[in-house]
Write a protein that holds these residues in place. Structure first.
Motif, PDB file in Angstrom:
ATOM      1  N   LEU A  17      98.995  42.495 -77.644  1.00 18.97           N
ATOM      2  CA  LEU A  17      98.326  43.281 -78.677  1.00 18.97           C
ATOM      3  C   LEU A  17      97.019  43.841 -78.141  1.00 18.97           C
ATOM      4  O   LEU A  17      96.134  43.092 -77.733  1.00 18.97           O
ATOM      5  N   THR A  18      96.902  45.166 -78.129  1.00 19.65           N
ATOM      6  CA  THR A  18      95.644  45.810 -77.789  1.00 19.65           C
ATOM      7  C   THR A  18      94.910  46.137 -79.078  1.00 19.65           C
ATOM      8  O   THR A  18      95.492  46.692 -80.007  1.00 19.65           O
ATOM      9  N   ILE A  25      98.170  54.087 -77.206  1.00 23.28           N
ATOM     10  CA  ILE A  25      99.009  53.310 -76.294  1.00 23.28           C
ATOM     11  C   ILE A  25      99.123  54.019 -74.943  1.00 23.28           C
ATOM     12  O   ILE A  25      99.216  53.380 -73.903  1.00 23.28           O
ATOM     13  N   LYS A  26      99.079  55.356 -74.948  1.00 20.82           N
ATOM     14  CA  LYS A  26      99.158  56.116 -73.689  1.00 20.82           C
ATOM     15  C   LYS A  26      97.916  55.934 -72.829  1.00 20.82           C
ATOM     16  O   LYS A  26      97.964  56.074 -71.616  1.00 20.82           O
ATOM     17  N   GLU A  27      96.783  55.642 -73.449  1.00 21.03           N
ATOM     18  CA  GLU A  27      95.517  55.460 -72.735  1.00 21.03           C
ATOM     19  C   GLU A  27      95.159  53.990 -72.547  1.00 21.03           C
ATOM     20  O   GLU A  27      94.046  53.675 -72.111  1.00 21.03           O
ATOM     21  N   ASP A  28      96.070  53.103 -72.845  1.00 19.38           N
ATOM     22  CA  ASP A  28      95.805  51.670 -72.836  1.00 19.38           C
ATOM     23  C   ASP A  28      96.003  51.089 -71.433  1.00 19.38           C
ATOM     24  O   ASP A  28      96.979  50.389 -71.166  1.00 19.38           O
ATOM     25  N   LEU A  45     108.167  40.465 -71.782  1.00 17.85           N
ATOM     26  CA  LEU A  45     107.276  41.114 -72.737  1.00 17.85           C
ATOM     27  C   LEU A  45     108.128  41.529 -73.928  1.00 17.85           C
ATOM     28  O   LEU A  45     108.842  42.521 -73.875  1.00 17.85           O
ATOM     29  N   LEU A  46     108.067  40.715 -74.996  1.00 18.16           N
ATOM     30  CA  LEU A  46     108.893  40.971 -76.178  1.00 18.16           C
ATOM     31  C   LEU A  46     108.372  42.126 -77.013  1.00 18.16           C
ATOM     32  O   LEU A  46     109.147  42.929 -77.533  1.00 18.16           O
ATOM     33  N   TYR A  47     107.056  42.171 -77.187  1.00 14.88           N
ATOM     34  CA  TYR A  47     106.440  43.172 -78.050  1.00 14.88           C
ATOM     35  C   TYR A  47     105.144  43.661 -77.423  1.00 14.88           C
ATOM     36  O   TYR A  47     104.450  42.895 -76.744  1.00 14.88           O
ATOM     37  N   ARG A  48     104.831  44.914 -77.715  1.00 15.20           N
ATOM     38  CA  ARG A  48     103.538  45.464 -77.325  1.00 15.20           C
ATOM     39  C   ARG A  48     103.103  46.454 -78.399  1.00 15.20           C
ATOM     40  O   ARG A  48     103.829  47.406 -78.705  1.00 15.20           O
ATOM     41  N   HIS A  49     101.929  46.193 -78.989  1.00 13.95           N
ATOM     42  CA  HIS A  49     101.394  47.060 -80.036  1.00 13.95           C
ATOM     43  C   HIS A  49      99.911  47.320 -79.793  1.00 13.95           C
ATOM     44  O   HIS A  49      99.238  46.547 -79.120  1.00 13.95           O
ATOM     45  N   LEU A  50      99.425  48.376 -80.421  1.00  8.90           N
ATOM     46  CA  LEU A  50      98.011  48.698 -80.450  1.00  8.90           C
ATOM     47  C   LEU A  50      97.586  48.812 -81.904  1.00  8.90           C
ATOM     48  O   LEU A  50      98.267  49.473 -82.692  1.00  8.90           O
ATOM     49  N   ILE A  51      96.500  48.132 -82.238  1.00  4.19           N
ATOM     50  CA  ILE A  51      95.995  48.115 -83.616  1.00  4.19           C
ATOM     51  C   ILE A  51      94.499  48.408 -83.571  1.00  4.19           C
ATOM     52  O   ILE A  51      93.790  47.947 -82.670  1.00  4.19           O
TER      53      ILE A  51
END
Length: 175
Positions: A17-18, A25-28, A45-51
């Motif tokens: 999680l970012t 997400i493109k700039e992460d 890596l099951l999940y990747r999100h940005l919040i």
């Protein structure tokens, strides 16, 4: 610290999680670094999100992944500084069962070699929640490298001796 090569490696399932108000997400790039290191190590890596830096959204996402029995560990990046919008540690306080104080202490000790006394501005931390590890790293590329390369790479490797986080996973819910 030694890796016992005679033991087979055990991959774990990780959610990433970012937390950022300024990146997509493109700039992460810090998330990209962690995703690459997770895969290179052999973990899943099951999940990747940005919040965005909004406590209620972070807490909701953490609860969702904690409730997902396939997630062994959550790594967050970002939101660990001192500004008003940096609230990742407070989100972890909401969901935690236990602190892992040595994680933040060791992170700052490792970071000191690279950024000196500026490391005191980091609130990197780790907790256990309902049998799931959660590690909160700062959002900079250097910080995620320090956190992964200096701590998580070995502590999330079941072959690391004398002990590691993975071998404790079956016992995290003991009463």
């Amino acid at each position: 610290m030694p890796i016992d090569e005679s033991r087979p490696f055990k991959a774990i399932n990780i959610a990433l999680l970012t937390v950022s108000d300024t990146r997509s997400i493109k700039e992460d790039t810090s998330g990209d670094i962690l995703a690459d290191r997770i895969a290179t190590k052999g973990h899943i890596l099951l999940y990747r999100h940005l919040i965005r830096d909004e406590k209620s959204k972070i807490v909701a996402q953490l609860h969702q992944w904690i409730d997902d029995l396939s997630v062994d560990a959550i790594i967050t990046t970002g939101g660990t500084g001192l500004t008003g919008r940096d609230i990742t540690p407070e989100a972890l306080d909401t969901v935690k069962d236990k602190d892992i104080p040595g994680f933040g202490e060791l992170f700052r000790w490792l970071s000191y070699d690279k950024i000196g006394t500026s490391t005191v501005q980091s609130r990197a931390c780790a907790v256990v929640s309902r049998g799931t590890y959660i590690f909160a790293l700062p959002g900079s590329n250097g910080a995620v490298k320090d956190g992964w390369d200096g701590i998580l790479d070995t502590q999330l490797d079941n072959r690391h001796r004398p002990c590691n986080f993975v071998e404790l996973m079956p016992r995290l819910l003991e009463k």
